[in-house]
Design a protein around this motif. Structure first.
Motif, PDB file in Angstrom:
ATOM      1  N   VAL A 171       4.015  21.195 -64.764  1.00 46.78           N
ATOM      2  CA  VAL A 171       3.661  22.403 -65.500  1.00 46.78           C
ATOM      3  C   VAL A 171       4.356  22.347 -66.856  1.00 46.78           C
ATOM      4  O   VAL A 171       5.556  22.076 -66.937  1.00 46.78           O
ATOM      5  CB  VAL A 171       4.087  23.673 -64.730  1.00 46.78           C
ATOM      6  CG1 VAL A 171       3.784  24.924 -65.545  1.00 46.78           C
ATOM      7  CG2 VAL A 171       3.406  23.728 -63.371  1.00 46.78           C
ATOM      8  N   LEU A 178       4.403  32.832 -66.673  1.00 41.25           N
ATOM      9  CA  LEU A 178       3.325  32.144 -66.004  1.00 41.25           C
ATOM     10  C   LEU A 178       3.232  32.623 -64.565  1.00 41.25           C
ATOM     11  O   LEU A 178       4.158  33.243 -64.042  1.00 41.25           O
ATOM     12  CB  LEU A 178       3.505  30.625 -66.056  1.00 41.25           C
ATOM     13  CG  LEU A 178       4.728  30.020 -65.377  1.00 41.25           C
ATOM     14  CD1 LEU A 178       4.436  28.583 -64.985  1.00 41.25           C
ATOM     15  CD2 LEU A 178       5.922  30.041 -66.316  1.00 41.25           C
ATOM     16  N   ILE A 180       2.551  31.381 -60.651  1.00 39.57           N
ATOM     17  CA  ILE A 180       2.554  30.222 -59.762  1.00 39.57           C
ATOM     18  C   ILE A 180       2.077  30.658 -58.382  1.00 39.57           C
ATOM     19  O   ILE A 180       2.507  31.687 -57.857  1.00 39.57           O
ATOM     20  CB  ILE A 180       3.972  29.609 -59.649  1.00 39.57           C
ATOM     21  CG1 ILE A 180       4.456  29.079 -60.993  1.00 39.57           C
ATOM     22  CG2 ILE A 180       3.989  28.500 -58.593  1.00 39.57           C
ATOM     23  CD1 ILE A 180       3.681  27.892 -61.521  1.00 39.57           C
ATOM     24  N   GLN A 203       0.097  26.117 -61.066  1.00 44.28           N
ATOM     25  CA  GLN A 203      -0.019  27.177 -62.053  1.00 44.28           C
ATOM     26  C   GLN A 203      -1.437  27.739 -62.035  1.00 44.28           C
ATOM     27  O   GLN A 203      -2.415  26.982 -62.079  1.00 44.28           O
ATOM     28  CB  GLN A 203       0.319  26.658 -63.454  1.00 44.28           C
ATOM     29  CG  GLN A 203       0.296  27.750 -64.524  1.00 44.28           C
ATOM     30  CD  GLN A 203       0.660  27.222 -65.904  1.00 44.28           C
ATOM     31  OE1 GLN A 203       0.886  26.023 -66.077  1.00 44.28           O
ATOM     32  NE2 GLN A 203       0.724  28.106 -66.875  1.00 44.28           N
TER      33      GLN A 203
END
Length: 205
Positions: A171, A178, A180, A203
């Motif tokens: 990633v 972000l 996950i 991701q």
């Protein structure tokens, strides 16, 4: 030095004086300075003067006045990044940070509420800010934090405000939050002092 050999020191920073025998042994084996008492010795409980002298954060998500490096994290109002907002289908940090602890003979054990226990071994989504554990632009092993890092030498939150992540594909590191997705492990006795771990992650945003 490998990532695995750096984790004892990371856990020591996360749990501070509460860190006990398991990480001490690991840090000693890794040739790093011991940040907890010798093996077999419970961590001393700091007196009022020591507690009063400890650096304090202005507050956290729901627990004001926490010692620095503990709790779900403090979002500095001067940060260029907005606080994370709850999102549908994403586990909220307010739930993950609802863990409490109890002192056993030689360690501190997290006590998870039933809604958190129900997430163990389940595929979930968690959002947060990446804290790399290895050099390089792309990471397969990193920490996800509830708040952005505002200091290069500081841990932004306690173990209830961090998730250790292992992804199937690298990633790209970035400052923006972000999301996950992966299999969540709720850890009651992790030797590195981690409360949450995601494996097989990817991701999704």
């Amino acid at each position: 030095m490998s990532t695995e050999r750096r984790l004892p020191s990371l856990a020591a920073m996360l749990l501070g004086g509460a860190l006990l025998v398991p990480v001490a042994a690991l840090a000693q084996a890794a040739g790093e300075p011991l940040l907890s008492p010798p093996i077999g010795t419970p961590a001393p409980v700091p007196g009022k003067a020591a507690r009063d002298a400890a650096p304090m954060l202005p507050g956290s998500i729901d627990k004001p006045g926490l010692p620095a490096g503990s709790g779900p994290g403090y979002h500095d109002p001067r940060s260029p990044f907005k606080p994370l907002q709850d999102r549908e289908g994403v586990v909220p940090w307010s739930l993950l940070s609802s863990v409490t602890t109890k002192q056993l003979k030689n360690r501190v054990q997290p006590v998870f509420p039933d809604p958190v226990k129900a997430l163990d071994k389940k595929t979930v989504r968690v959002q947060g800010f990446m804290m790399p554990l290895d050099p390089g632009e792309r990471q397969k092993h990193f920490l996800l934090s509830a708040v952005p890092t505002t200091c290069s030498f500081c841990v932004p939150a306690g173990p209830e405000g961090l998730v250790q992540v292992r992804t199937t594909s690298p990633v790209r590191y970035g400052m923006e939050p972000l999301v996950i997705e992966g299999r969540l492990e709720v850890l009651e006795n992790d030797p590195f002092g981690v409360y949450y771990r995601i494996t097989g992650g990817r991701q999704v945003q």
